[in-house]
Structures are given as C-alpha cells and as structure tokens.
Design an enzyme around this catalytic site. Structure first.
Site, PDB file in Angstrom:
ATOM      1  N   CYS A  96     -11.126   3.250   0.710  1.00 30.82           N
ATOM      2  CA  CYS A  96      -9.678   3.447   0.874  1.00 30.82           C
ATOM      3  C   CYS A  96      -9.283   2.606   2.077  1.00 30.82           C
ATOM      4  CB  CYS A  96      -9.375   4.926   1.122  1.00 30.82           C
ATOM      5  SG  CYS A  96      -7.687   5.254   1.698  1.00 30.82           S
ATOM      6  N   GLU A 137      -1.884   8.122   8.722  1.00 28.06           N
ATOM      7  CA  GLU A 137      -0.423   7.919   8.668  1.00 28.06           C
ATOM      8  C   GLU A 137       0.309   8.597   9.826  1.00 28.06           C
ATOM      9  OE1 GLU A 137       1.737   6.225   6.312  1.00 28.06           O
ATOM     10  OE2 GLU A 137      -0.203   5.341   5.840  1.00 28.06           O
ATOM     11  N   CYS A 159      -4.530  -1.443  -1.791  1.00 27.47           N
ATOM     12  CA  CYS A 159      -4.754  -0.006  -1.929  1.00 27.47           C
ATOM     13  C   CYS A 159      -5.752   0.191  -3.063  1.00 27.47           C
ATOM     14  CB  CYS A 159      -3.426   0.668  -2.265  1.00 27.47           C
ATOM     15  SG  CYS A 159      -3.560   2.416  -2.656  1.00 27.47           S
ATOM     16  N   ASP A 183       0.877  -1.177   0.000  1.00 31.05           N
ATOM     17  CA  ASP A 183       0.000   0.000   0.000  1.00 31.05           C
ATOM     18  C   ASP A 183       0.913   1.225   0.000  1.00 31.05           C
ATOM     19  OD1 ASP A 183      -2.305   1.661   0.310  1.00 31.05           O
ATOM     20  OD2 ASP A 183      -2.046   1.696   2.477  1.00 31.05           O
ATOM     21  N   SER A 184       0.322   2.383  -0.153  1.00 30.42           N
ATOM     22  CA  SER A 184       1.108   3.616  -0.048  1.00 30.42           C
ATOM     23  C   SER A 184       1.671   3.790   1.359  1.00 30.42           C
ATOM     24  CB  SER A 184       0.217   4.819  -0.391  1.00 30.42           C
ATOM     25  OG  SER A 184      -0.906   4.846   0.474  1.00 30.42           O
ATOM     26  N   HIS A 199      -7.038   2.856   4.222  1.00 30.76           N
ATOM     27  CA  HIS A 199      -6.730   3.615   5.444  1.00 30.76           C
ATOM     28  C   HIS A 199      -7.977   3.857   6.289  1.00 30.76           C
ATOM     29  CE1 HIS A 199      -2.904   4.608   3.453  1.00 30.76           C
ATOM     30  NE2 HIS A 199      -2.476   5.073   4.611  1.00 30.76           N
TER      31      HIS A 199
END
Ligand code: DGL
Length: 265
Positions: A180, A148, A69, A6-7, A182
């Site tokens: 998403c 994050e 992601c 993932d990012s 996240h």
C-alpha cells in the site's frame, strides 16, 4: 503532463520517485481525500472513483496517468484502461516478484489494505511469481488512515505495527512487501523492528522507471512546457495536501508545488 492519483497522501511516495527521475516533468497529483480510505470500500465504489478521476485528469491534459494506489490498481486498472484508450496508464502492485526472487528464507510477507489482501489479482500475482516461496498476506486495517491524519505516531499505533511485524520475523520472513503506497511513510517505525537480513520492498522507484519507459519524459514536457510544475488537487480539504508534503519529508515537492485546489470529479 503526468497525472498521478491515490485515495489520499500515500501516492505522494510514488510522485516523489517520479519527480526524482523526471525533475522537469509537469505533474498533477490528485488525492481523493473525500473518499479515503479505499481499502475498506466495495469494488464497485473504487472502480467508480478511479474512472471519474481518470476522466478528470485526462480532461486536464494529462497524457500519462499513474494509479499510485495498490488498491485502485488491483480493483480497477483494467476498467480505466478500457475507458481511456490511447492514454498510457501505469499502476502499482505489491512487489511480490522482487521479494520472492530475493528471499533467502523462501518466506515473504505482503502488508496491504483489506481490499488488496483479498483480491484475486494479488492471489494471481502470488501464484505467478511466488509459487516457490511461502507468502503471508497481512491485511492492515487503519494503517493508511493513520498516515492520513498526519499526526505523530502514537505509542499505541507503534505497538500495533510491532504486533503485526514481530510474528512474521519469528516465522522466518526476510522480505516484507509494502503493498500500500501509504505504508512507505511507516518505514521509520517498521525499519527499526527489522534485523539486518530483513528488507522492506517498496516498488515506487520501479513504477517511476516504468513511467519513463512508457514515454513519461515526453508527456511531461507538454502541458506546462516542462518547467517542473506540480499541481496539487484534492476532493476535500486541499490545504491539508499542501501541509502533508513537508510533514511527510517531501520538501523538494513542496518547493515546486502551486497552491492546492479543491476539485470534484
Ligand atoms: N494507498 C492505497 C494503496 O496503495 C490505498 C489506501 C486506502 O485508501 O485504503 O493501496
């Protein structure tokens, strides 16, 4: 070994679902923390990152790769499949289909990054699976970045989340798709805003089941011999990835991980 990327930390929600279904699987999780977030980046940039990371995971012996992601899947999964022929690639896309099927009010919402929200792939997903319901697509800039930071949710951020969710509820939405990875970690602040008949839709478990269907169990048993090893890699500040696991409530993953490494695909 199964490679998951993932990012940043969002894909850990998918990794957790895979680890629960395949407790002996050897896993490698890569967070592209030098380039997070992807959601506000141009398509060419995201595609370049996805190809480089896919190549890196394959070179390490991953024989199944999970793009954990939505933004990377939406933008670049086809390019990755073309690039890594012979390696099964599993992606994640917003759960528009299950949400549309379950909606009683025939009105659903999709929360997503800017890139996913404006993508043709999401428009196609909606046209294919949700033509019979109203779908509100809500870009949520900054939400992934907030996850994050690993900081406690501020009152200001909670208010921003509430300001996006409340109008959807007032309009009659009864399924809210977390588009998403996240956003899975925002459930503790979104859930209390919802009335009983409104549900969040997160497809992490469905992705894990797809990994098993595509031979994940077999892939997992190769590499490190199926001892349930978790290799952590990040493109910047790998120690934060290690810290993220317990902070995000992923204690089982934290226990099986080995010290995170800095990598530069
Ligand atoms: N976690 C990612 C997703 O599922 C992307 C978040 C970001 O990097 O913007 O879309």
């Amino acid at each position: 070994m199964i490679g998951v990327f993932d990012s940043g930390f969002g894909g850990l929600s998918v990794l957790d679902a895979i680890a629960q279904l395949l407790p002996r699987a050897d896993l490698c999780y890569l967070a592209d923390t030098a380039h997070v977030p992807y959601g506000n980046k141009p398509d060419d940039f995201i595609t370049g990152r996805v190809l480089a990371i896919g190549q890196h995971l394959a070179a390490q012996g991953c024989d199944l790769i999970v793009v954990a992601c939505n933004t990377a899947t939406t933008t670049a999964i086809q390019a990755l499949r073309d690039h890594l022929q012979g390696i099964p690639i599993v992606g994640i896309e917003p759960g528009v289909k299950p949400a549309a099927q379950a909606s009683q009010t025939r009105h659903i919402a999709v929360l997503a990054t800017e890139a996913t929200a404006k993508s043709r792939r999401l428009a196609h997903l909606i046209a294919t699976h949700a033509a019979h319901v109203r779908v509100d697509v809500v870009p949520c800039p900054g939400w992934a970045t907030h996850v994050e930071t690993l900081r406690p949710f501020t009152g200001e951020f909670r208010a921003e989340v509430a300001a996006r969710i409340r109008p959807l509820l007032a309009a009659g939405v009864d399924r809210i798709v977390l588009g998403c990875t996240h956003y899975a970690f925002l459930k503790p602040i979104i859930q209390p805003l919802l009335e009983k008949h409104v549900e969040l839709v997160d497809v992490a478990e469905a992705v894990a089941r797809q990994v098993v269907r595509l031979g994940g169990e077999h892939a997992a048993l190769k590499g490190h011999g199926g001892r349930g090893v978790l290799i952590l890699q990040a493109t910047a500040r790998p120690e934060r990835l290690q810290v993220a696991l317990p902070m995000l409530g992923l204690t089982t993953l934290a226990e099986r991980s080995v010290p995170a490494q800095l990598v530069r695909p």
